[in-house]
Write a protein that holds these residues in place. Structure first.
Motif, PDB file in Angstrom:
ATOM      1  N   VAL A 192      54.649  20.002  63.483  1.00  0.00           N
ATOM      2  CA  VAL A 192      54.912  18.895  62.572  1.00  0.00           C
ATOM      3  C   VAL A 192      53.636  18.146  62.191  1.00  0.00           C
ATOM      4  O   VAL A 192      53.595  17.431  61.188  1.00  0.00           O
ATOM      5  CB  VAL A 192      55.942  17.928  63.204  1.00  0.00           C
ATOM      6  CG1 VAL A 192      55.326  17.170  64.381  1.00  0.00           C
ATOM      7  CG2 VAL A 192      56.490  16.946  62.171  1.00  0.00           C
ATOM      8  N   PHE A 193      52.574  18.342  62.964  1.00  0.00           N
ATOM      9  CA  PHE A 193      51.320  17.629  62.718  1.00  0.00           C
ATOM     10  C   PHE A 193      50.431  18.353  61.701  1.00  0.00           C
ATOM     11  O   PHE A 193      49.372  17.846  61.336  1.00  0.00           O
ATOM     12  CB  PHE A 193      50.569  17.447  64.035  1.00  0.00           C
ATOM     13  CG  PHE A 193      51.433  16.891  65.126  1.00  0.00           C
ATOM     14  CD1 PHE A 193      51.798  15.554  65.141  1.00  0.00           C
ATOM     15  CD2 PHE A 193      51.926  17.718  66.135  1.00  0.00           C
ATOM     16  CE1 PHE A 193      52.617  15.043  66.130  1.00  0.00           C
ATOM     17  CE2 PHE A 193      52.744  17.213  67.135  1.00  0.00           C
ATOM     18  CZ  PHE A 193      53.097  15.876  67.127  1.00  0.00           C
ATOM     19  N   LEU A 234      46.055  10.168  61.000  1.00  0.00           N
ATOM     20  CA  LEU A 234      46.160   8.735  61.240  1.00  0.00           C
ATOM     21  C   LEU A 234      47.224   8.082  60.374  1.00  0.00           C
ATOM     22  O   LEU A 234      47.833   7.092  60.780  1.00  0.00           O
ATOM     23  CB  LEU A 234      44.811   8.059  60.984  1.00  0.00           C
ATOM     24  CG  LEU A 234      44.775   6.541  61.180  1.00  0.00           C
ATOM     25  CD1 LEU A 234      45.105   6.175  62.613  1.00  0.00           C
ATOM     26  CD2 LEU A 234      43.438   5.971  60.767  1.00  0.00           C
ATOM     27  N   GLY A 235      47.464   8.629  59.208  1.00  0.00           N
ATOM     28  CA  GLY A 235      48.488   8.056  58.348  1.00  0.00           C
ATOM     29  C   GLY A 235      49.841   7.977  59.020  1.00  0.00           C
ATOM     30  O   GLY A 235      50.654   7.107  58.696  1.00  0.00           O
ATOM     31  N   ASN A 252      50.654  11.522  66.675  1.00  0.00           N
ATOM     32  CA  ASN A 252      49.848  12.675  66.291  1.00  0.00           C
ATOM     33  C   ASN A 252      49.376  13.417  67.532  1.00  0.00           C
ATOM     34  O   ASN A 252      49.126  12.809  68.575  1.00  0.00           O
ATOM     35  CB  ASN A 252      48.640  12.238  65.461  1.00  0.00           C
ATOM     36  CG  ASN A 252      47.774  13.408  65.017  1.00  0.00           C
ATOM     37  OD1 ASN A 252      46.732  13.663  65.594  1.00  0.00           O
ATOM     38  ND2 ASN A 252      48.220  14.120  64.000  1.00  0.00           N
ATOM     39  N   ILE A 253      49.255  14.735  67.413  1.00  0.00           N
ATOM     40  CA  ILE A 253      48.597  15.567  68.424  1.00  0.00           C
ATOM     41  C   ILE A 253      47.576  16.429  67.697  1.00  0.00           C
ATOM     42  O   ILE A 253      47.880  17.031  66.666  1.00  0.00           O
ATOM     43  CB  ILE A 253      49.593  16.476  69.176  1.00  0.00           C
ATOM     44  CG1 ILE A 253      50.650  15.651  69.916  1.00  0.00           C
ATOM     45  CG2 ILE A 253      48.844  17.370  70.167  1.00  0.00           C
ATOM     46  CD1 ILE A 253      51.731  16.507  70.578  1.00  0.00           C
ATOM     47  N   GLY A 287      46.737   4.014  52.805  1.00  0.00           N
ATOM     48  CA  GLY A 287      46.783   5.188  51.954  1.00  0.00           C
ATOM     49  C   GLY A 287      45.964   6.349  52.459  1.00  0.00           C
ATOM     50  O   GLY A 287      45.833   7.354  51.778  1.00  0.00           O
ATOM     51  N   VAL A 288      45.404   6.239  53.644  1.00  0.00           N
ATOM     52  CA  VAL A 288      44.532   7.291  54.143  1.00  0.00           C
ATOM     53  C   VAL A 288      45.350   8.509  54.559  1.00  0.00           C
ATOM     54  O   VAL A 288      46.309   8.400  55.298  1.00  0.00           O
ATOM     55  CB  VAL A 288      43.713   6.780  55.346  1.00  0.00           C
ATOM     56  CG1 VAL A 288      42.897   7.919  55.937  1.00  0.00           C
ATOM     57  CG2 VAL A 288      42.777   5.669  54.897  1.00  0.00           C
ATOM     58  N   SER A 289      44.976   9.674  54.070  1.00  0.00           N
ATOM     59  CA  SER A 289      45.610  10.926  54.494  1.00  0.00           C
ATOM     60  C   SER A 289      44.596  11.688  55.313  1.00  0.00           C
ATOM     61  O   SER A 289      43.526  12.019  54.836  1.00  0.00           O
ATOM     62  CB  SER A 289      46.027  11.750  53.273  1.00  0.00           C
ATOM     63  OG  SER A 289      46.558  12.983  53.677  1.00  0.00           O
ATOM     64  N   MET A 290      44.946  11.991  56.579  1.00  0.00           N
ATOM     65  CA  MET A 290      43.973  12.557  57.495  1.00  0.00           C
ATOM     66  C   MET A 290      44.486  13.835  58.126  1.00  0.00           C
ATOM     67  O   MET A 290      45.667  14.031  58.285  1.00  0.00           O
ATOM     68  CB  MET A 290      43.677  11.552  58.622  1.00  0.00           C
ATOM     69  CG  MET A 290      43.034  10.271  58.142  1.00  0.00           C
ATOM     70  SD  MET A 290      41.456  10.580  57.370  1.00  0.00           S
ATOM     71  CE  MET A 290      40.596  11.309  58.753  1.00  0.00           C
ATOM     72  N   THR A 291      43.565  14.712  58.518  1.00  0.00           N
ATOM     73  CA  THR A 291      43.926  15.894  59.286  1.00  0.00           C
ATOM     74  C   THR A 291      43.950  15.591  60.767  1.00  0.00           C
ATOM     75  O   THR A 291      44.545  16.328  61.531  1.00  0.00           O
ATOM     76  CB  THR A 291      42.926  17.030  59.035  1.00  0.00           C
ATOM     77  OG1 THR A 291      41.619  16.579  59.358  1.00  0.00           O
ATOM     78  CG2 THR A 291      42.974  17.453  57.584  1.00  0.00           C
ATOM     79  N   ALA A 292      43.281  14.520  61.196  1.00  0.00           N
ATOM     80  CA  ALA A 292      43.279  14.118  62.597  1.00  0.00           C
ATOM     81  C   ALA A 292      42.797  12.693  62.683  1.00  0.00           C
ATOM     82  O   ALA A 292      42.011  12.243  61.864  1.00  0.00           O
ATOM     83  CB  ALA A 292      42.360  15.022  63.429  1.00  0.00           C
TER      84      ALA A 292
END
Length: 259
Positions: A236-237, A133-134, A60-61, A7-12
């Motif tokens: 998209v990231f 990371l999600g 992810n980038i 459930g982790v929502s991350m920016t990076a």
């Protein structure tokens, strides 16, 4: 702990916070970032290298302001702060034209002459590239192999430098895997080693528990700031700024040997 990842929502990827889990570094596996010219490491935790990036899905980038890693070509110390780390050695030799300021702010906090470290994060899960990371995990794949392909760039105002949009994703699929359109191949043989996630949330007292295979190119390349500005406006990231850095890990007990 694996269930908590879903459930982790991350920016990076590098900003994942395990503050409640990582109160000390005793017993943790090898950490990142490091000086890639120093091969010695004494960490006893061992895990398998992730497959090649070409056999994994790009998930992810993102990028950091200044290099988190250190190498002969990026060894100018930039300080101990959130945006510390290291700068490319060629920074001091940039031309007036390369340092000319573009119109408006770029990625909130980037200017010509800055160094950035770009991370292309790959996952063994069957996932689609996206935010943080999600995007590297799923309900069916909570503990993937992770690989980060890494390149340090010197940001310049020069349309003849690399175009950051060419380094992105844009729906590129190769042999069934989500892949970056291009990752530099002319900046030396990547140094491969076992490590962790990075970012300013971690230090020598609070370590990252995630296991990551790193592949860091040893030389800087130049990237056009105007193309970086375009990418930050639409990708998209959902990345729109440079992230902070984790200070260099130097304790041999927190480093894996580089073979």
């Amino acid at each position: 702990m694996k269930k908590a990842f879903i459930g982790v929502s991350m920016t990076a990827l590098t900003l994942l916070s395990f503050n409640t889990l990582a109160n000390s570094c005793e017993g943790f596996g090898p950490q990142t970032p490091r000086d890639i010219d120093q091969l010695h490491g004494e960490n006893k935790r061992v895990f398998s290298l992730a497959p090649p990036a070409s056999e994994m899905n790009l998930c992810n980038i993102h990028f950091h302001k200044n290099a988190e890693h250190k190498a002969k070509d990026f060894s100018v110390f930039a300080g101990n702060g959130k945006y510390g780390g290291y700068q490319c050695n060629a920074t001091s030799s940039l031309t007036e034209a390369e340092l000319r300021a573009p119109k408006g702010k770029v990625c909130k906090n980037v200017k010509p002459g800055d160094t950035i470290e770009v991370h292309w994060v790959h996952s063994s899960c069957d996932v689609t590239p996206g935010k943080g990371l999600g995007s590297c995990l799923s309900n069916e794949c909570a503990n993937p192999d992770l690989r980060v392909e890494t390149q340090v760039f010197l940001v310049v105002n020069d349309e003849d430098a690399l175009d950051f949009n060419d380094l992105s994703y844009d729906g590129n699929i190769v042999n069934g895997y989500h892949q970056a359109k291009y990752i530099p191949q002319t900046t030396g043989k990547p140094v491969e080693f076992l490590g962790s996630t990075t970012g300013p949330s971690y230090n020598d007292k609070q370590c990252s528990p995630l296991q990551v295979t790193w592949s860091v190119r040893p030389a800087c390349a130049k990237v056009d700031i105007n193309s970086l500005a375009q990418w930050c406006e639409d990708n998209v990231f959902e990345e729109d700024h440079a992230h902070g850095v984790r200070q260099l890990v130097t304790d041999p007990k927190l480093l894996a040997p580089i073979k």
